[in-house]
Structures are given as structure tokens and as C-alpha cells.
Scaffold this active site. Structure first.
Site, PDB file in Angstrom:
ATOM      1  N   SER A  99       0.815  -1.209   0.000  1.00  0.00           N
ATOM      2  CA  SER A  99       0.000   0.000   0.000  1.00  0.00           C
ATOM      3  C   SER A  99       0.853   1.266   0.000  1.00  0.00           C
ATOM      4  CB  SER A  99      -0.968  -0.043   1.182  1.00  0.00           C
ATOM      5  OG  SER A  99      -1.861   1.052   1.134  1.00  0.00           O
ATOM      6  N   ASP A 240      -2.207   7.059  -3.181  1.00  0.00           N
ATOM      7  CA  ASP A 240      -1.183   6.314  -2.449  1.00  0.00           C
ATOM      8  C   ASP A 240      -0.589   5.258  -3.379  1.00  0.00           C
ATOM      9  OD1 ASP A 240      -3.265   4.461  -2.487  1.00  0.00           O
ATOM     10  OD2 ASP A 240      -3.129   3.946  -0.371  1.00  0.00           O
ATOM     11  N   ASP A 242      -0.619   1.909  -3.921  1.00  0.00           N
ATOM     12  CA  ASP A 242      -1.398   0.924  -4.674  1.00  0.00           C
ATOM     13  C   ASP A 242      -2.679   1.526  -5.239  1.00  0.00           C
ATOM     14  OD1 ASP A 242      -2.553   1.121  -2.112  1.00  0.00           O
ATOM     15  OD2 ASP A 242      -3.221  -0.962  -2.113  1.00  0.00           O
ATOM     16  N   ASP A 244      -5.509   2.618  -4.146  1.00  0.00           N
ATOM     17  CA  ASP A 244      -6.880   2.350  -3.725  1.00  0.00           C
ATOM     18  C   ASP A 244      -7.438   3.498  -2.887  1.00  0.00           C
ATOM     19  OD1 ASP A 244      -5.406   1.883  -1.419  1.00  0.00           O
ATOM     20  OD2 ASP A 244      -6.386  -0.015  -0.921  1.00  0.00           O
TER      21      ASP A 244
END
Length: 451
Positions: A99, A240, A242, A244
């Protein structure tokens, strides 16, 4: 199998590569994941981290050893693996990612059918125990097959379906992908919009050469804030690692809290779907529930965490849910969170109302004064319960509830104090109807936490 048990967190697997998260761990988790779900076909995706290809290959090796077929979607954002699992009706899926964490980290986000998440309360503990006790089913007689698939264009079609592109005005927008997966999707998305874009860190690079891909940290927003101001932009949007989650900067260069973003996105939905249900997290500003009520919707408070949000949204058929950390969930996105739909909805709301993001925020900023989340580290986990008891006793005259930690409400201010799932930490979120009241009460509650 020698796998560090501490990599299993509340909502995912995460740790430093290769000391904590490594190929041996990925192979074991892949096998255990398939065994736990009794899966016959799963989806695998990965982010841009330098260790992600090796970890994905090891996970696939473990999964196919148990007989599951694997569809490898390659390097994609996390929310695209949710889309792939739900749309293509897989038995489960994994995204290899850490992440927003720094480059030395990696990990895995895992979901079952319909992209419903595995968590510490359901799935991750069982997988960890299977690995620790080495209680895998024997390898399958037929190893699973691996195929590849590209769903980028279909995914962009899907996220674009949440708005009417024809109403979008030619805004001046600054975008920061943080060298992460936003750099894959955002170009495809914005080529369908009339906006003028300034693009920062769009070259995908798991070394994060410009700044870490965590826009919640102020220093990581410095570049986008400077460019928004310099370009006199209408809005800044950052993702961010990743991708999401997305975050917003208004035209003055001010970071927009997740509470206020949730309120504006709720407004965007209720303009289209009057009377709909919206889920919000218990840390959030009253701006959210007040906005939902103003548009005749139903606002339901919920405990923090994506597994809890996704379950409650299914139970209530809620059209939208928002957490203050920037996770936004959508009924028509298989109840999953997504980092691109919020950007589109915000541009559509600005277009429909003929206002800049700063103007949209003015009524909220003048009425709701929020502390943001303030963390205090304690000496040990043993301190957590006594601290919460002390605070509960001090504010016994307020309306209290314990949905997640301790929440206390008064007529003109309220707060939530909740413990971390993984470390001796208390998190305070507080709001008042006046700036001086917020500051005074914030310091008062912090004094008890830190006494």
C-alpha cells in the site's frame, strides 16, 4: 515452514522484505489461501515494488500446488484486483502490495468471492495457523494452470460509468501518482475528460525516487501543494502507492480531510439518488451525517475497518461509505473501495454546482472544526484499558458508546478514542463547533491520555 507470524495484521499481510515478508512466506500463504477458501480459480495482481514480481511468482507457485488455476492480471492497482475478482467471478484474489508503506515493505491484500476481504477476524488467522502447524492438504494431483489477462480498459470503462463525462468542465487539475499505480490508470481516465492536467510522479517506479507514496504525510504532499498554488489549479488529486485511496488538495493548497471528502461524496450521490443510505465511520465529523440528513438520506455510523464497512453496506444496501483515512466504498463497485471513482465524482460535483473545491468546502470549514487523528504511544498494551476507563469516568455526563474504543458526545463537541489493533497506541479524533473550543477540548482529552 519458517514464517514470521507478526506479518499477519488486522486487515492484510505486511512487513519488510525479505526479512519478514519473503518468497517462502508468499509460497506458504498462496497454498494456505487456496486451501482455506477451497478455491478452484483465483486472481493475482501486484504493485510496482521491486520485490512484487518475485513474491507474486511464489504466491502463484503455492496456489497452483494446491490445484487452483490462477489468472495473473499483472501490475495493477489494488482496486483493480477487487474489480477482477468480482466481475470475473473468481473464488478469491490477492494483490501483492504494501500500500502506502516505504519501499522496503511488501505484503498481500486478500479477498474471497465477490471481493469480500479476509481479515484478522475472518481468514488471516486461519491461514497463519495452517502455515504454523504445517497442516496443508497434500499437493494436488494436477497442478493449477496459469493464464494472463489485461482488464485495464474495461476497468476504466467501469469507473467512468459513475459519472456523466459530458458535464465535466475544463478544470485545471494537478495530479500526483507518487510513482505508484495511479500512473497506470489516471492517464487513461483523464484522456476521456476535458481537464487540463499537470502530472507529477507518473513514471511507475517502486523505488519512489521523488517521495513516498503516502499523501497522508505532509512532506509527501509538498510537491503537489506547490504546483496547485503555482498553477492556480482548481483541485489537486494524489494517490497512495497501490492507488486504492485518493486525496484532495483545494485551490489554496490546503489538504482536505477525509471527513469533508466523505460529506461531499455523500452529497454527490444523494443528488443522483435521493433518500439513499450512506455509511460513515465513527471518527468522522458531524458534517457527514448532517449533509446526508440535509439531502434526506439515511446516515449510519459504523466501526472502522474495510471488512466491517463492506459487510454493513451489503446488509443495508448503502450506496456509498467513507472512512476518514481516505477509503471510499461504492455499492455499484461490488461494495469495494476504489481510488479513482472519488476523483471523478468530485470533478462532477464541482461541475454541476459551478464551484471550485475550495468553495464547496467553505460551508463545512466554517461550521465543523476537527482535530484530525492524533496518536499517542503508551508504554504497553496493559495501559490501554485503564486509560479508556479514566476518560470514560471523566466524561460520564456525556452520551457514551463503545462501538470501537470510546466515543463521547456533547451538544457542541464530541470525540472518539480508540486503540490500535497492533501496538500500544491510542488514537484521538475530536470535533467542536468553534475553533477555540476544539483546541481546548483536544488538549484536555490529550492531557488525560498522556497523564
Amino acid at each position: 515452514m519458517n514464517v514470521n507470524r507478526d506479518i499477519f495484521k488486522a486487515y492484510d499481510v505486511r512487513g519488510v522484505y525479505p526479512g519478514e515478508v519473503n518468497e517462502e512466506a508468499a509460497r506458504g500463504i498462496g497454498a494456505a489461501f487456496v486451501a482455506y477458501l477451497k478455491a478452484r480459480r483465483i486472481a493475482v495482481g501486484r504493485d510496482m515494488r521491486l520485490s512484487s514480481p518475485a513474491l507474486a511468482a511464489a504466491f502463484i507457485d503455492g496456489a497452483t500446488s494446491q490445484g487452483a488455476d490462477v489468472v495473473d492480471y499483472g501490475m495493477i492497482p489494488t482496486d483493480m484486483i477487487y474489480f477482477a475478482v468480482a466481475r470475473d467471478k473468481h473464488d478469491g484474489g490477492v494483490q501483492i502490495t504494501a500500500s502506502h508503506n516505504p519501499k522496503q515493505y511488501n505484503g498481500m491484500k486478500m479477498v474471497r468471492k465477490e471481493a469480500f476481504p479476509l481479515s484478522g477476524e475472518e481468514g488471516l488467522l486461519e491461514i497463519r495457523q495452517m502455515i504454523e502447524s504445517n497442516e496443508f492438504p497434500p499437493p494436488a494431483e494436477r497442478r493449477g494452470l496459469v493464464t494472463t489477462k489485461d482488464v485495464l480498459d474495461e476497468y476504466v470503462d467501469h469507473v467512468m460509468s459513475f459519472i456523466d463525462p459530458s458535464v465535466i468542465r475544463p478544470f485545471n487539475v494537478v495530479l500526483d501518482a507518487g510513482s505508484g499505480m495511479g500512473g497506470l490508470v489516471a492517464p487513461k481516465m483523464f484522456e476521456r475528460l476535458p481537464c487540463k492536467t499537470t502530472r507529477l510522479c507518473f513514471t511507475i517506479d517502486g523505488r519512489f525516487p521523488n517521495h513516498e507514496a503516502n499523501p497522508l504525510i505532509e512532506e509527501n504532499r509538498r510537491d503537489i501543494v506547490e504546483r496547485v498554488v503555482a498553477e492556480k489549479a482548481d483541485v489537486g488529486i494524489a494517490w497512495d502507492g497501490d492507488a486504492d485511496r485518493c486525496f484532495f488538495i483545494d485551490g489554496t493548497g490546503a489538504f482536505v480531510s477525509g471527513d469533508f471528502v466523505t460529506a461531499l461524496l455523500a452529497e454527490a450521490f444523494l443528488l443522483k439518488h435521493p433518500g439513499a443510505t450512506v455509511i460513515y465511520d465513527l471518527r468522522a465529523s458531524h458534517a457527514v451525517k448532517d449533509t446526508v440528513e440535509r439531502y434526506k438520506g439515511t446516515a449510519l455510523m459504523n466501526r472502522v475497518g474495510h471488512a466491517f464497512f463492506k459487510r454493513r453496506m451489503r446488509e443495508t444496501n448503502a450506496i456509498f461509505g467513507g472512512e476518514v483515512t481516505g477509503h471510499y466504498y461504492f455499492r455499484d463497485n461490488f461494495y469495494a473501495d476504489n481510488g479513482f471513482i472519488p476523483a471523478l465524482l468530485m470533478l462532477e460535483l464541482m461541475s454541476k454546482k459551478g464551484q471550485s473545491l475550495h468553495d464547496l468546502l467553505k460551508p463545512l470549514a466554517s461550521k465543523y472544526f476537527i482535530s484530525g487523528e492524533i496518536n499517542t504511544k503508551l508504554k504497553s498494551m496493559d495501559e490501554v484499558a485503564p486509560k479508556l476507563d479514566l476518560i470514560a469516568a471523566q466524561y460520564a455526563d456525556g452520551h457514551q458508546y463503545k462501538l470501537d474504543g470510546l466515543s463521547v458526545e456533547y451538544a457542541d463537541w464530541h470525540f472518539n478514542v480508540r486503540p490500535s489493533n497492533t501496538e500500544p497506541l491510542l488514537r484521538l479524533n475530536l470535533e467542536a463547533t468553534a475553533a477555540d473550543k476544539m483546541a481546548a477540548k483536544r488538549d484536555e482529552v490529550l492531557g488525560l491520555i498522556r497523564s
